[in-house]
Design an enzyme around this catalytic site. Structure first.
Site, short mmCIF file in Angstrom:
data_model
loop_
_atom_site.label_atom_id
_atom_site.label_comp_id
_atom_site.label_asym_id
_atom_site.label_seq_id
_atom_site.Cartn_x
_atom_site.Cartn_y
_atom_site.Cartn_z
N THR A 128 0.55 -1.37 0.54
CA THR A 128 0.14 -0.38 -0.50
C THR A 128 0.91 1.26 0.17
O THR A 128 1.72 1.55 0.12
CB THR A 128 -0.72 0.06 1.24
OG1 THR A 128 -1.29 1.50 1.50
CG2 THR A 128 -0.70 -0.59 2.43
N ASP A 129 0.39 2.33 -0.50
CA ASP A 129 0.51 3.30 -0.51
C ASP A 129 1.42 4.11 0.95
O ASP A 129 1.70 4.91 1.11
CB ASP A 129 0.35 4.84 -1.39
CG ASP A 129 -0.84 5.02 -1.08
OD1 ASP A 129 -1.44 4.61 -0.05
OD2 ASP A 129 -1.64 5.86 -1.16
N GLU A 130 0.06 3.41 1.86
CA GLU A 130 0.11 3.71 3.51
C GLU A 130 1.94 3.58 3.69
O GLU A 130 1.93 4.74 4.87
CB GLU A 130 -0.77 3.66 3.69
CG GLU A 130 -2.30 3.86 3.85
CD GLU A 130 -3.42 4.03 4.65
OE1 GLU A 130 -2.52 3.98 6.04
OE2 GLU A 130 -4.15 3.50 4.28
N TYR A 155 -1.52 -0.63 11.21
CA TYR A 155 -1.18 -0.59 9.46
C TYR A 155 -0.05 -0.81 9.29
O TYR A 155 -0.15 -1.83 8.45
CB TYR A 155 -3.44 -0.58 9.49
CG TYR A 155 -2.72 -0.85 7.88
CD1 TYR A 155 -2.72 -2.19 7.27
CD2 TYR A 155 -3.12 -0.17 6.70
CE1 TYR A 155 -3.34 -2.56 6.39
CE2 TYR A 155 -3.04 0.14 5.22
CZ TYR A 155 -2.79 -1.33 5.04
OH TYR A 155 -3.36 -1.58 4.10
N LYS A 159 2.58 -3.08 7.42
CA LYS A 159 2.78 -3.56 5.88
C LYS A 159 4.17 -3.22 5.72
O LYS A 159 4.32 -3.71 4.70
CB LYS A 159 1.75 -2.59 4.75
CG LYS A 159 0.19 -3.03 5.02
CD LYS A 159 0.04 -4.47 4.76
CE LYS A 159 0.27 -4.65 3.71
NZ LYS A 159 -0.45 -6.49 2.99
P1 NAD Z 1 -9.85 -7.43 3.10
O1 NAD Z 1 -10.17 -6.96 4.15
O2 NAD Z 1 -11.21 -6.64 2.34
O3 NAD Z 1 -9.62 -8.43 3.01
C1 NAD Z 1 -8.81 -9.34 3.36
C2 NAD Z 1 -8.76 -10.90 3.32
O4 NAD Z 1 -7.82 -11.16 3.80
C3 NAD Z 1 -10.42 -11.40 3.92
O5 NAD Z 1 -10.90 -11.67 2.56
C4 NAD Z 1 -10.21 -12.61 5.47
O6 NAD Z 1 -10.70 -12.89 5.67
C5 NAD Z 1 -8.23 -12.52 4.34
N1 NAD Z 1 -7.56 -12.86 5.81
C6 NAD Z 1 -7.52 -11.97 7.38
N2 NAD Z 1 -6.51 -12.54 8.08
C7 NAD Z 1 -6.08 -13.85 7.11
C8 NAD Z 1 -5.40 -14.53 7.51
N3 NAD Z 1 -4.24 -14.68 8.54
N4 NAD Z 1 -5.39 -16.18 6.98
C9 NAD Z 1 -6.14 -16.20 5.53
N5 NAD Z 1 -6.45 -14.85 5.32
C10 NAD Z 1 -6.79 -13.92 5.52
O7 NAD Z 1 -8.40 -6.33 2.12
P2 NAD Z 1 -8.08 -5.05 1.27
O8 NAD Z 1 -9.29 -4.00 1.04
O9 NAD Z 1 -8.82 -6.61 -0.33
O10 NAD Z 1 -7.09 -5.50 0.46
C11 NAD Z 1 -5.98 -6.14 0.31
C12 NAD Z 1 -4.61 -6.35 0.06
O11 NAD Z 1 -4.34 -4.75 -0.19
C13 NAD Z 1 -4.02 -6.30 1.73
O12 NAD Z 1 -2.68 -6.20 1.69
C14 NAD Z 1 -4.47 -4.35 1.58
O13 NAD Z 1 -3.18 -4.66 2.53
C15 NAD Z 1 -4.27 -4.08 0.33
N6 NAD Z 1 -4.28 -2.26 -0.14
C16 NAD Z 1 -5.46 -2.43 -0.17
C17 NAD Z 1 -6.06 -1.29 -0.30
C18 NAD Z 1 -7.01 -0.67 -0.24
O14 NAD Z 1 -7.78 1.26 -0.58
N7 NAD Z 1 -8.14 -1.20 0.41
C19 NAD Z 1 -4.91 -0.70 -1.09
C20 NAD Z 1 -3.61 -0.60 -1.65
C21 NAD Z 1 -3.55 -2.16 -0.91
O1 TDX Z 2 -16.00 6.88 8.64
C1 TDX Z 2 -15.20 7.30 7.73
N1 TDX Z 2 -14.83 8.31 8.08
C2 TDX Z 2 -13.68 9.49 7.43
O2 TDX Z 2 -14.00 10.39 7.33
C3 TDX Z 2 -13.93 6.37 7.22
C4 TDX Z 2 -13.84 4.57 7.51
C5 TDX Z 2 -13.04 7.18 6.88
N2 TDX Z 2 -12.97 8.22 6.74
C6 TDX Z 2 -11.24 9.24 6.40
C7 TDX Z 2 -10.27 8.28 6.80
C8 TDX Z 2 -9.74 8.43 5.36
O3 TDX Z 2 -9.17 9.71 5.57
O4 TDX Z 2 -11.85 8.55 4.48
C9 TDX Z 2 -10.18 8.68 5.02
C10 TDX Z 2 -10.37 6.86 3.65
O5 TDX Z 2 -10.86 5.83 4.96
P1 TDX Z 2 -10.36 4.56 4.72
O6 TDX Z 2 -11.45 4.13 4.02
O7 TDX Z 2 -10.67 3.93 6.27
O8 TDX Z 2 -8.66 4.67 4.03
P2 TDX Z 2 -7.88 4.67 4.32
O9 TDX Z 2 -7.71 4.69 6.08
O10 TDX Z 2 -7.22 6.04 3.20
O11 TDX Z 2 -6.73 3.45 4.20
C11 TDX Z 2 -7.32 2.91 2.64
O12 TDX Z 2 -6.51 2.80 1.87
C12 TDX Z 2 -4.97 1.78 1.57
C13 TDX Z 2 -7.90 1.22 3.25
O13 TDX Z 2 -8.31 0.43 4.11
C14 TDX Z 2 -5.55 0.45 3.10
O14 TDX Z 2 -6.13 -1.09 3.60
C15 TDX Z 2 -5.45 0.40 2.42
O15 TDX Z 2 -3.56 0.29 2.48
#
Ligand code: NAD
Ligand code: TDX
Length: 339
Positions: A128-130, A155, A159
């Site tokens: 992730t970019d975070e 988090y 990562k």
């Molecule tokens: P998500 O929380 O929707 O899904 C995570 C999945 O992993 C779930 O299905 C969960 O059951 C499974 N899991 C959790 N713990 C586990 C374990 N111990 N063993 C096997 N499976 C397990 O997450 P997401 O938003 O789909 O993110 C997926 C990946 O992409 C993550 O690694 C996250 O860091 C990365 N990522 C997410 C975003 C975003 O915006 N959501 C952006 C950049 C990178």
């Molecule tokens: O209820 C809310 N109100 C609010 O203002 C929530 C849930 C979030 N926020 C804000 C926090 C952040 O600035 O919105 C922005 C986005 O929040 P999230 O959806 O929780 O995402 P973020 O924290 O940016 O992280 C996401 O992007 C990078 C994913 O959850 C991560 O898994 C990924 O790595």
């Protein structure tokens, strides 16, 4: 020619789930194995349409269970690992960091050991970019692959730690790896604890939308299918050992995102409720994707086309997110915000 075996971890979650669907349909000549623990974030109903496909297999398991994971790799001898499984929600990492260390760091190390033992063609680590920390509001600054790691939340620290382990396995053991670092995703099957699906579901239920702080924090949004295409490209064409940032130059303040959803759904901005800010809330993320573009990737969605498609998906799939909200997640949400 034997079929390639692809292990996707976390394929019952949001991005992994979209990636499994994308791969099963695009590559009938690959066998796609979805390994997932089915935590609160995992849900298999999204794969009903492919569950009887001959090139799709589901394995319930924990990536941190060393014995079982090593056994699985020895039996199946996967060619590729695409590693999504993680604890992914920043707010949960603030209240309960331990599980993030366990799953995201230990789980990744177990997978790296298993991949090293059987000798995979490539291990793709989805990060992730975070991990880069935060940018200020100067619109000319971006995260590049050279930006130092400065994670601010438990988090992102977990990562970043896993990224460093992946890098170390490349440097020390020569394990062929890539790391991708994507900006915020959105799209179908996004779990409704995250900003965009939370806002859509709450607007549709005429409930208040909690906006943290002043709502001016900026995220760089990418449609999940553009992320899937990027991972596909890196898996096949990425240079071993390299990191690729993924982002489509779609910066928006949180308030802009929330207002766009409210106006698309024809509701009132009175639903917005400013609440106490997230601890350590990163100000701004913005990706420079030049390196990935040079490899041949280009996003297909703008934020406008992507958000319209996503809102329509939530309108058409109310059953899915209502079933999620009515479960364990709702209890978490009510404890978290007390509304
Ligand atoms: P998500 O929380 O929707 O899904 C995570 C999945 O992993 C779930 O299905 C969960 O059951 C499974 N899991 C959790 N713990 C586990 C374990 N111990 N063993 C096997 N499976 C397990 O997450 P997401 O938003 O789909 O993110 C997926 C990946 O992409 C993550 O690694 C996250 O860091 C990365 N990522 C997410 C975003 C975003 O915006 N959501 C952006 C950049 C990178
Ligand atoms: O209820 C809310 N109100 C609010 O203002 C929530 C849930 C979030 N926020 C804000 C926090 C952040 O600035 O919105 C922005 C986005 O929040 P999230 O959806 O929780 O995402 P973020 O924290 O940016 O992280 C996401 O992007 C990078 C994913 O959850 C991560 O898994 C990924 O790595």
């Amino acid at each position: 020619m034997t079929k390639k075996k692809i292990l996707v971890t976390g394929g019952a979650g949001f991005i992994g789930g979209n990636f499994v669907q994308y791969m099963v349909k695009k590559y009938p000549n690959y066998d796609i194995y979805n390994l997932d623990l089915l935590t609160y974030a995992g849900d298999l109903t999204k794969h009903r349409d492919i569950e009887t496909n001959e090139n799709y297999y589901f394995i319930k398991g924990d990536i941190s269970d060393r014995e079982k994971i090593i056994q699985l790799f020895e039996k199946e001898k996967f060619d590729y690992v695409v590693h999504f499984a993680a604890e992914s929600h920043v707010d949960r990492s603030i209240t309960n960091p331990g599980i993030f260390v366990h799953t995201n760091i230990i789980g990744t190390q177990v997978l790296l050991d298993a991949a090293k033992q059987v000798g995979v063609i490539k291990f793709i680590h989805v990060s992730t970019d975070e991990v880069y920390g935060e940018l200020d509001f100067d619109p000319n600054t971006f995260f590049t692959e050279e930006t130092p790691l400065q994670p601010n939340s438990p988090y992102s620290a977990s990562k970043a730690s896993s990224d460093l382990l992946v890098r170390a396995y490349y440097e020390t053991y020569g394990l062929p790896v890539n790391i991708t670092r994507c900006s915020n995703n959105y799209g179908p099957y996004h779990f409704p604890e995250k900003l965009i699906p939370l806002t859509i579901s709450r607007v549709l239920n005429e409930q208040k939308i909690p906006v943290y702080g002043d709502g001016k924090n900026i995220r760089d949004w990418l449609h999940v299918l553009d992320h899937c295409a990027a991972i596909d490209l890196v898996m096949h064409e990425g240079i071993k050992g390299e990191i690729y940032n993924v982002g489509g130059h779609n910066e928006r303040t949180n308030l802009e995102v929330v207002k766009t959803i409210i106006s698309t759904l024809g509701k009132s901005e009175d639903l917005i409720e400013f609440v106490t800010d997230r601890l350590g809330h990163d100000k701004r993320y913005a990706i420079d994707p030049t390196k990935l573009e040079n490899l041949g990737w280009k996003p297909t969605y703008t934020f406008e086309t992507g958000i319209a498609q996503t809102i329509q998906w939530y309108l058409d799939n109310k059953e899915w997110w209502e079933q999620i909200i009515s479960g364990e997640y709702r209890n978490y949400f009510e404890n978290q915000y007390n509304i």
